[in-house]
Design a protein around this motif. Structure first.
Motif, mmCIF file in Angstrom:
data_model
loop_
_atom_site.group_PDB
_atom_site.id
_atom_site.type_symbol
_atom_site.label_atom_id
_atom_site.label_comp_id
_atom_site.label_asym_id
_atom_site.label_seq_id
_atom_site.Cartn_x
_atom_site.Cartn_y
_atom_site.Cartn_z
ATOM 1 N N LYS A 191 0.400 -1.010 -0.103
ATOM 2 C CA LYS A 191 0.227 -0.171 0.262
ATOM 3 C C LYS A 191 0.641 1.243 0.005
ATOM 4 O O LYS A 191 -0.009 2.804 -0.433
ATOM 5 C CB LYS A 191 -0.718 -0.413 1.158
ATOM 6 N N GLN A 192 2.246 1.013 0.248
ATOM 7 C CA GLN A 192 2.746 2.369 0.980
ATOM 8 C C GLN A 192 3.449 2.547 -0.582
ATOM 9 O O GLN A 192 4.658 2.755 -0.918
ATOM 10 C CB GLN A 192 3.744 2.188 2.232
ATOM 11 N N ASN A 193 3.491 1.407 -1.753
ATOM 12 C CA ASN A 193 4.233 1.782 -3.524
ATOM 13 C C ASN A 193 5.883 0.994 -2.677
ATOM 14 O O ASN A 193 6.442 1.262 -3.841
ATOM 15 C CB ASN A 193 3.569 2.697 -3.888
ATOM 16 N N LYS A 194 5.984 0.243 -1.728
ATOM 17 C CA LYS A 194 7.615 -0.377 -1.758
ATOM 18 C C LYS A 194 7.343 -1.854 -2.010
ATOM 19 O O LYS A 194 7.175 -2.713 -1.010
ATOM 20 C CB LYS A 194 8.026 -0.637 -0.033
ATOM 21 N N LEU A 195 7.082 -2.003 -3.374
ATOM 22 C CA LEU A 195 7.667 -3.035 -4.236
ATOM 23 C C LEU A 195 8.241 -3.732 -3.682
ATOM 24 O O LEU A 195 8.039 -5.018 -3.352
ATOM 25 C CB LEU A 195 7.128 -3.092 -5.814
ATOM 26 N N GLN A 224 10.260 -4.197 -0.894
ATOM 27 C CA GLN A 224 9.847 -4.894 0.760
ATOM 28 C C GLN A 224 9.072 -6.158 0.485
ATOM 29 O O GLN A 224 8.512 -6.667 1.097
ATOM 30 C CB GLN A 224 9.346 -3.834 1.423
ATOM 31 N N PHE A 225 7.660 -5.642 -0.764
ATOM 32 C CA PHE A 225 6.598 -6.756 -0.804
ATOM 33 C C PHE A 225 6.994 -7.975 -0.903
ATOM 34 O O PHE A 225 6.119 -8.453 -0.078
ATOM 35 C CB PHE A 225 5.362 -5.594 -1.375
ATOM 36 N N ARG A 226 7.486 -7.805 -2.572
ATOM 37 C CA ARG A 226 8.641 -8.861 -2.487
ATOM 38 C C ARG A 226 8.934 -10.086 -1.890
ATOM 39 O O ARG A 226 8.846 -11.404 -1.356
ATOM 40 C CB ARG A 226 8.955 -8.715 -3.481
ATOM 41 N N LEU A 227 9.576 -9.365 -0.539
ATOM 42 C CA LEU A 227 10.301 -9.909 0.179
ATOM 43 C C LEU A 227 9.666 -10.400 1.254
ATOM 44 O O LEU A 227 9.843 -11.716 1.758
ATOM 45 C CB LEU A 227 11.711 -8.965 1.099
ATOM 46 N N LEU A 228 8.521 -9.526 1.780
ATOM 47 C CA LEU A 228 7.596 -9.822 2.934
ATOM 48 C C LEU A 228 7.108 -10.845 2.568
ATOM 49 O O LEU A 228 6.855 -11.988 3.723
ATOM 50 C CB LEU A 228 6.548 -9.329 3.785
ATOM 51 N N TRP A 229 6.148 -10.860 0.957
ATOM 52 C CA TRP A 229 5.321 -11.969 0.925
ATOM 53 C C TRP A 229 6.279 -13.055 0.735
ATOM 54 O O TRP A 229 5.854 -14.599 1.366
ATOM 55 C CB TRP A 229 4.952 -11.670 -0.438
ATOM 56 N N LEU A 230 7.730 -13.319 -0.079
ATOM 57 C CA LEU A 230 8.014 -14.307 0.137
ATOM 58 C C LEU A 230 8.927 -15.470 1.253
ATOM 59 O O LEU A 230 8.616 -16.526 1.221
ATOM 60 C CB LEU A 230 9.407 -14.325 -0.676
ATOM 61 N N LEU A 231 8.560 -14.711 2.272
ATOM 62 C CA LEU A 231 8.724 -14.453 2.925
ATOM 63 C C LEU A 231 7.356 -15.915 3.928
ATOM 64 O O LEU A 231 7.524 -17.018 4.812
ATOM 65 C CB LEU A 231 8.881 -14.074 4.433
ATOM 66 N N THR A 232 6.703 -15.646 3.716
ATOM 67 C CA THR A 232 5.216 -15.745 4.127
ATOM 68 C C THR A 232 4.702 -16.907 3.423
ATOM 69 O O THR A 232 5.074 -18.032 3.896
ATOM 70 C CB THR A 232 3.910 -14.704 3.519
ATOM 71 N N MET A 233 5.429 -17.263 1.872
ATOM 72 C CA MET A 233 5.857 -18.426 0.960
ATOM 73 C C MET A 233 6.250 -19.181 1.897
ATOM 74 O O MET A 233 5.980 -20.583 1.747
ATOM 75 C CB MET A 233 5.800 -18.191 -0.094
ATOM 76 N N PRO A 288 5.376 -5.269 -14.787
ATOM 77 C CA PRO A 288 5.221 -3.536 -14.356
ATOM 78 C C PRO A 288 3.319 -3.221 -14.374
ATOM 79 O O PRO A 288 2.905 -3.257 -15.303
ATOM 80 C CB PRO A 288 5.767 -2.706 -15.952
ATOM 81 N N ASN A 289 3.475 -2.239 -13.124
ATOM 82 C CA ASN A 289 2.566 -0.630 -13.039
ATOM 83 C C ASN A 289 0.724 -2.090 -12.398
ATOM 84 O O ASN A 289 -0.109 -1.538 -12.860
ATOM 85 C CB ASN A 289 1.871 -0.936 -14.354
#
Ligand code: HEA
Ligand code: HEA
Ligand code: CUA
Ligand code: CU
Lengths: 553, 206, 296
Positions: free
Chosen positions: B98-102, B104-113, B171-172
Motif C-alpha cells: 500500500k505504501q508502494n514499497k514493491l 519490501q512487499f516481495r521480500l515479506l511475501w516470499l517470507l510468508t510463502m 509493471p504497473n
C-alpha cells in the motif's frame, strides 16, 4: 475462487446478441444464463418425470412385476435426485438469474463469468449422473438420502460405483450452488440501483436473498458429509461404518442439516413468486409488504434449527425429539404470516384469473394443505406412526409439485412475454392448469391415505389392501405427465409464432416491465432512480424518476 | 408541502449523477465482498468437521486405535507458531504494497510463502512418523481428514501467493488497486484461524 | 361491520367448525385398527390435528374461492383495487394466534409422547443433558415380557430368552407390557407395526430398547420401515397378539420344536431368480441366510 473472481473483474464485453446461437455458448449475460438454466432444468424435469411414470406404472399393481427390485430402487433414487438437484434448484436459480438484476435495476450480476461457470456445471453433473445408468453396478440405489451403511455396500466391488458418481455429482452441484449464492448475495447487497433501498426491493428479491443465505450457511455441511461418505466408499475409512466404530447417524445429521433448510431454499423463491404475481392480477399492493419481506429472513433463520424432525425414529433421545418438534412447528408462524398476507392481498381486489394467477391461487391452496400435513409430521407421536410412509411422500409432493413446480409454471407464464417478447396462448395455459391441478390432487391425495394405513415408502411391492389408493395415484400421475404436453406446446408454439408482446402486457409495476420485451443486453439505458416502494397499485406514485431514460432513446 | 418538493429536487440531481456514471460499480469492492461471503460459507465445512469430530470423540468408547497413546505435541506446536507468525508477516507485506514499497512487499511475501511451506513440510514429516493410517479406525480417518483438508487450504494459499508474486513482476500491475493481494492475505488469516481451532481440538484436547 | 355481516360470519365459522369436527371423526377411519395402548393416544392426537387443520384449511381456501368467484374484474374495467398496504392489528392477530396454536399443538404432543413412554431411543449415544426419567415412567410395576429382535438383510428373527425359542413370527401376549431389545446385523432397519402406531430404527452394533402394550388380539403386520436395500419391500413378518394362555401354550409347544431355516421371501426370491437365470436387474447384496427358527 480468487482467480475466477479476478477474471470476472475484467469487465466482460457485452457482445450484441447473435440469435439463438448464444444460448448454446458461454454467455455472460444474466438473461441468457437464466434462460439456459430454465431450459436445461426443464429437460431434466422431463427425465425425472419419466422415471416417476415408470414408478407409478410399477406401483399400479401390488406385485413387483414390471421392474427388477434393484431397478425400482434406482428409479426413486434418481427421480428424487434429479427433481431436486436438476429441476427445482436450477430452475429457481434460472428464474432468479433472469429477474433479480432487472428487478433491482442492475445491468448484470456482480460476477458475470462466475455466473456462467456456475451454470455450465449443471449440465456437467447432470450428464455425469445420467452416465451412471451405464455402469455395470447401475446407478445409486440408496435413496436420495444415501444413508450409510446401505449406501456404502458395494456388491460389484468396483471402485467406480453409481454411488460414487452420485456423490461426485452432488459435490459439483454444491460447488455450482455456492458460486451462485455468492453471486446473488453480492449482487443484491451491492448492485441495487440508486434509491433502491432494502425496503423498496420486491418481495421476490427478499425471498431469493434469504434462500441464497441458507445455501451459504447450510450447504457446506452436506459437502462435509459427502466427502466423508466418499472416503468411506473409495478409501476404506470408517466414519460411518458401525463395524469399525463409525457412526451412521452422524451422516444423517450432516445430510439433514443441509437438506431440511434446502426445502426452504426451494420454497422461499416460490413464495416470492406468489408475492410478485398476486398484486398484479388483483390490482392491489402486497398486503403487509415489510412483514412479508422480513418473514423470509425469519424462515431462513429458523430453518437451520429444525433438521432433526427427519430423524425422530433414528434413535434420537427424547429431549431432542421434543426440542425439534417445537422449533419445527414455529416455522408455521412466519409462513402463516405470508399466507394470510396473500389472502388479504387478493381480498377485495379486482381479480383477473389469467393463467399465472390461476397457478398461484391453486398452488397456495395446495401449499396450505401441505403445510398442515407438515405440522402433523412435526408432532412426534404422529410422525412415529407415519414416518417413512406414503404420508410423507404425499406431504412433500404437495409442496414440491403442488406448490413449487406450480409456482414455477405461474412464473414462466407471467414473465414469458418479457423473456421472449411473445404472448403465450391463454387457452392452452388454462387447460394446463386444470390438468395439473386435478392431476396433482388425484396423484398425491390418496398417498396420504395409504400412508396412514401404514404403506411404507420405497417399496416395489405392497400389500393388496393398498391397491385402491395406488391405482388412483398412478392414474393421477399419468394425468400429470399428460399435463406437461399443453405446456410444452404452448411455450414452443408461442416462442416461435406467438403474438408480439408489448413491454408491459399486464400493466404491472416493476423495473423489469419498464424496459422492452425482451430487454436489451445492458438492461437499462440509464440506471433507474427509484423513488417509491414496490406494488404501487391503486396509487399514482411513479416508481422511478427517470422512466423515459431507461429505454434507448 | 413546498419544502418537501424542494428537498426532493435537491436530492435528485445527485442521484442522477450516480445513475449516469455507468462505470460506477465498484468491482474491487464487489470482489472483496463476494470473497468474504465465500469464506464465511467455507468455514461451515470446517465447522461441520469439527462438530463431527467432537461428537464422535465424545461418544466412541475405543477412541484411539490400539497401541496409539496419543499425539506428540511439541513439534506441531513449533509448526503452529510459525504458521501463526506468518499471518503477521503477510500483514506487513500488504502494508508495504500500500505504501508502494514493491521490493519490501516481495521480500515479506516470499517470507510468508516460506513459512507456509515450512508448515506443510512439518506436517508431512509428522504424518510419516505416525503409527496409524487413514483407515485405522475412526480416529485415523478423522485425524487425516481434518489435517489433510486444512493442509490442502494451506497449499492453495501458497499457490495463490505465488500467483500474486508473479503478478507483482508485471509493471504497473497494482496501479489500479490490489484486491487480489488483499484477498490472498485474508485467505491466509482464515487458514490460520482454522488451524488454531484445529490444533486445540486435535492436539490439546486429547 | 353491521349486524348482518357479523351474523353471517358467525354462521360461516360455526359451519366450518362443524365440518372440521366431522373430519376429526372421519380421521379414525383413515387409520388401521387400534391394537396397542399407544395407538389410542396417537389417534386422538391425530384426530385433534385433523380438526384444527381442516378448520385452517377451510378458512383459507374458502376465503380464496369466495374472492375468486365474486371479485373478478370485468373485462373492460382497468381500474385498480383499493390501495390497502397493511393493517397492524390484523398482522398482530395472525401472528399471535398461530403462536398460541403452536404452543397448544406442541404441548399436547408432548403430553401424548410422555404417556406413551416407549423409551426406545438409546441413552448412550449422545452427550445428554440430563436424561428425562419421566419418559420411562409407567411400566416398572407390571410384569414385562422381554423379547429380542434381530434384523438383517432381509429377515426378522424373534428370540424369547427365557424359553430359548427363536421364531420368524412375533407372538405377543395381549394386555401385557412388552419390552424389545433390538439389534441389527448389517444396515439400519426400522421396526414398524402400523396397527400399533409404533416405529423405531434399529442401528447396527447397538441394542435399542423399545416398549409398548398390545391390547387387541389378532394378526398384524410388521414392516421394515428404514430403507435397507434391494429386498427391503419383502422384509415383513406377522405379528400375532394372543391371550396369555394361548401365548404360553404356544411358547411351550414351540420350545420343543427343532431348529430349521425359516421361510424367507427375500432369500427365496433371490435364489429363484438365480436358478432361472433372470437377471435384468443390477447386482445386489445377497440376502443373508434365513435365521434358524423353532418349528411350530
Ligand atoms: C420443499 C418444500 C418443503 C416445505 C416448504 C416443507 C414444509 C414443512 N415441512 Fe416438510 N418435507 C419436505 C419438503 C418441504 N416441507 C420434503 C422434501 C420432505 C421429505 C424428504 C424425504 O424424506 O425424502 C419433508 C418431510 C417433512 C418431515 C419429516 C417426515 C418424516 O420423514 O417422518 C417433517 C416433520 O416434521 C416435515 C414438516 C414440515 C413442516 C412443519 C413444514 C412447515 O414449513 C409448513 C408451514 C406451513 C403451514 C403450517 C401452512 C401455513 C400456515 C398457516 C396458515 C398458519 C396457521 C397454521 C398453524 C398454526 C398450523 N416435513
Ligand atoms: C422435487 C421435486 C419432485 C417432483 C416435481 C416430483 C414429481 C413426481 N413424483 Fe416424486 N419424489 C421426489 C421429488 C419430486 N417428485 C423425491 C425427493 C422423492 C423421494 C425419493 C426417495 O425416496 O429417495 C420422490 C419420490 C416419489 C415417489 C415415491 C417412491 C417410493 O418411495 O417408492 C413417487 C411415487 O409415486 C413419486 C411420484 C412422483 C410423480 C408421479 C411426480 C409427478 O409430478 C411428475 C409428473 C411427470 C412429468 C411432468 C413428466 C412427464 C414426462 C413424460 C410423460 C415423458 C417425457 C418424455 C421424455 C423425457 C422423452 N415420487
Ligand atoms: Cu447428535 Cu443426535
Ligand atoms: Cu424438514
Amino acid at each position: 475462487m480468487i482467480e475466477s473472481i479476478s477474471i470476472a473483474l475484467e469487465q466482460p464485453k457485452h457482445e450484441p446478441p447473435t440469435g439463438w446461437r448464444r444460448y448454446f455458448g458461454f454467455s455472460t449475460d444474466h438473461k441468457v444464463i437464466g434462460i439456459q438454466y430454465l431450459v436445461t432444468s426443464f429437460a431434466f424435469f422431463l427425465i425425472g418425470g419419466l422415471l416417476s411414470m415408470v414408478m407409478r406404472a410399477e406401483l399400479i399393481t401390488p406385485e413387483s412385476d414390471l421392474l427388477d427390485r434393484s431397478l425400482y430402487n434406482s428409479m426413486f433414487t434418481m427421480h428424487g435426485t434429479i427433481m431436486i438437484f436438476l429441476w427445482i434448484f436450477p430452475s429457481l436459480v434460472g428464474l432468479a438469474n433472469y429477474l433479480v438484476p432487472l428487478m433491482i435495476g442492475a445491468r448484470d450480476m456482480a460476477f458475470p463469468r462466475l455466473n456462467a461457470v456456475a451454470f455450465w456445471l449443471v449440465p456437467v453433473f447432470g450428464i455425469l449422473l445420467m452416465a451412471s445408468f451405464f455402469l455395470p453396478g447401475g446407478t445409486a440405489q440408496a435413496g436420495w438420502w444415501s444413508y450409510p451403511p446401505v449406501s456404502t455396500q458395494n456388491p460389484t466391488g468396483n471402485l467406480i460405483t453409481g454411488e460414487a458418481v452420485w456423490i461426485l455429482a452432488i459435490a459439483i452441484s454444491g460447488v455450482s450452488s455456492i458460486m451462485g449464492a455468492v453471486n446473488f448475495v453480492t449482487t443484491i447487497v451491492r448492485m441495487r440501483a440508486p434509491g433502491m433501498t432494502y425496503f423498496r426491493m420486491p418481495a421476490y428479491v427478499w425471498a431469493v436473498l434469504s434462500a441464497q443465505l441458507i445455501q451459504l450457511a447450510a450447504l457446506p455441511a452436506l459437502t462435509a458429509g459427502a466427502v466423508m461418505l466418499l472416503f468411506d466408499i473409495v478409501a476404506g475409512t470408517a466414519f460411518f461404518d458401525p463395524e469399525r466404530g463409525g457412526n451412521p447417524v452422524l451422516f444423517q445429521h450432516f445430510f439433514w442439516f443441509y437438506s431440511h433448510p434446502a426445502v426452504y431454499v426451494m420454497a422461499l423463491p416460490a413464495f416470492g413468486i406468489f408475492s410478485e404475481i398476486l398484486p398484479v392480477y388483483a390490482r392491489k399492493p402486497l398486503f403487509g409488504y415489510r412483514v412479508v419481506a422480513v418473514s423470509s429472513l425469519l424462515i431462513s433463520v429458523v430453518s437451520v434449527l429444525v433438521w432433526v424432525h427427519h430423524m425422530y425414529a433414528s434413535g434420537t433421545p427424547g429431549w431432542m425429539r421434543m426440542l425439534f418438534m417445537f422449533s419445527t412447528m414455529l416455522v408455521a408462524v412466519p409462513t402463516g404470516v405470508k399466507v394470510f398476507a396473500w389472502v388479504a392481498t387478493v381480498w377485495r381486489g379486482k381479480l383477473r384469473l389469467d393463467t399465472p394467477m390461476l397457478f398461484c391461487l391453486g398452488a397456495i391452496m395446495m401449499f396450505v394443505f401441505a403445510g398442515i400435513t407438515g405440522v402433523m409430521l412435526a408432532s412426534v407421536p404422529v410422525d412415529i406412526h407415519v414416518n417413512n410412509t406414503y404420508f410423507v411422500v404425499g406431504h412433500f409432493h404437495y409442496i414440491v409439485y403442488g406448490t413449487i413446480t406450480m409456482a414455477m409454471f405461474a412464473a414462466l407464464y407471467h414473465w414469458f412475454p418479457k423473456i421472449t417478447g411473445r404472448m403465450y396462448y391463454e387457452g392452452l395455459g388454462k387447460l394446463h392448469f386444470v390438468l395439473a391441478f386435478v392431476g396433482t390432487n388425484l396423484c398425491f391425495l390418496p398417498m396420504h391415505l395409504a400412508g396412514l394405513h401404514g404403506m411404507v415408502r420405497r417399496v416395489s411391492s405392497y400389500d393388496p389392501e393398498f391397491a385402491f389408493s395406488n391405482v388412483l395415484a398412478s392414474l393421477g400421475g399419468f394425468l400429470l405427465g399428460m399435463s406437461t404436453l399443453p405446456f410444452i406446446l404452448n411455450m414452443v408454439g408461442a416462442w416461435v409464432q406467438g403474438k408480439p408482446a408489448p413491454d408491459n402486457p399486464w400493466r404491472a409495476i416493476g423495473l423489469e416491465w419498464m424496459v422492452s420485451s425482451p430487454p436489451p443486453v445492458e438492461n437499462f439505458e440509464e440506471l433507474p432512480i427509484v423513488i417509491s416502494g414496490p406494488y404501487g397499485y391503486g396509487k399514482s406514485e411513479p416508481l422511478v424518476s427517470n422512466e423515459a431514460a431507461l429505454k434507448p432513446h | 408541502m413546498d419544502s418537501s418538493i424542494t428537498s426532493e429536487q435537491s436530492i435528485q440531481p445527485a442521484l442522477a449523477d450516480v445513475a449516469h456514471d455507468h462505470e460506477a460499480h465498484d468491482h474491487a469492492g464487489n470482489s472483496m465482498f463476494g470473497f468474504i461471503v465465500f469464506l464465511l460459507s467455507e468455514s461451515v465445512i470446517f465447522l461441520s468437521f469439527f462438530a463431527g469430530y467432537a461428537m464422535i470423540k465424545l461418544t466412541t468408547p475405543d477412541w484411539l486405535p490400539p497401541g496409539v497413546e496419543g499425539l506428540e505435541v511439541s513439534a506441531p506446536t513449533i509448526n503452529t507458531i510459525v504458521l501463526v507468525s506468518s499471518s503477521f508477516v503477510i500483514y506487513f507485506a500488504e502494508r508495504a504494497l500500500k505504501q508502494n514499497k514493491l521490493v519490501q512487499f516481495r521480500l515479506l511475501w516470499l517470507l510468508t510463502m516460506a513459512m507456509g511451506t515450512y508448515f506443510l513440510v512439518g506436517q508431512a514429516i509428522e504424518w510419516r512418523g505416525l503409527q496409524f493410517g487413514l483407515t485405522t479406525g475412526i480416529y485415523g480417518g478423522l485425524f487425516y481428514l481434518l489435517t489433510g483438508f486444512h493442509g490442502l487450504h494451506v497449499l492453495i494459499g501458497i499457490l495463490l501467493q505465488g500467483l500474486m508474486l508473479g503478478r507483482s513482476l508485471i509493471p504497473n500491475n497494482y496501479a489500479n488497486g490490489h484486491v487480489g493481494v488483499d484477498e490472498t492475505s485474508l485467505f491466509w488469516h482464515f487458514v490460520d484461524v482454522i488451524w488454531i481451532v484445529l490444533f486445540c481440538l486435535i492436539y490439546l484436547w486429547q | 361491520m353491521n349486524v348482518k355481516t357479523i351474523s353471517l360470519l358467525v354462521v360461516l365459522v360455526s359451519l366450518s367448525l362443524l365440518a372440521s369436527l366431522w373430519m376429526g371423526q372421519q380421521a379414525y377411519t383413515w387409520l388401521p385398527p387400534q391394537a396397542s395402548a399407544e395407538s389410542k393416544l396417537v389417534d386422538d392426537l391425530f384426530s385433534f390435528l385433523v380438526v384444527l387443520g381442516s378448520f385452517i384449511f377451510l378458512g383459507i381456501t374458502g376465503t380464496l374461492l369466495y374472492t375468486m368467484l365474486t371479485q373478478q374484474a370485468s373485462r373492460f374495467d382497468l381500474s385498480d383495487g383499493p390501495p390497502i398496504e397493511g393493517s397492524v392489528t390484523l398482522e398482530v392477530v395472525w401472528t399471535v394466534i398461530p403462536v398460541l396454536l403452536v404452543f397448544w399443538i406442541a404441548g399436547y404432543s408432548y403430553q401424548v409422547y410422555q404417556q406413551m413412554a416407549i423409551r426406545g431411543p438409546m441413552d448412550i449415544v449422545h452427550m445428554h443433558m440430563g436424561t428425562p426419567s419421566a419418559y420411562a415412567a409407567a411400566a416398572d410395576a407390571e410384569p414385562i415380557e422381554e423379547i429380542d429382535v434381530l434384523a438383517k438383510q432381509w429377515s426378522w428373527a424373534f428370540h424369547y430368552p427365557q424359553q430359548n425359542v427363536t421364531t420368524s413370527e412375533l407372538h405377543l401376549p395381549v394386555d401385557r407390557r412388552v419390552r424389545l431389545s433390538m439389534t441389527s446385523e448389517d444396515v439400519i432397519h426400522g421396526f414398524y407395526i402400523p396397527a400399533f402406531r409404533l416405529k423405531q430404527d434399529i442401528l447396527p452394533k447397538r441394542t435399542i430398547e423399545f416398549e409398548f402394550t398390545p391390547v387387541r388380539e389378532g394378526k398384524y403386520r410388521l414392516d421394515d420401515s428404514q430403507f435397507s436395500g434391494t429386498y427391503f419391500a419383502v422384509m415383513q413378518a406377522d405379528v400375532l397378539v394372543e391371550s396369555p394362555e394361548h401365548y404360553s401354550q404356544w411358547l411351550t409347544t414351540v420350545a420343543k420344536g427343532d431348529r430349521v431355516p425359516a421361510v424367507n421371501s427375500a432369500y427365496t426370491e433371490y435364489n429363484t431368480r438365480q436358478e432361472k437365470g433372470i437377471r435384468p436387474g443390477w447386482p445386489t447384496i445377497k440376502p443373508a441366510a434365513p435365521p434358524l427358527v423353532n418349528q411350530g
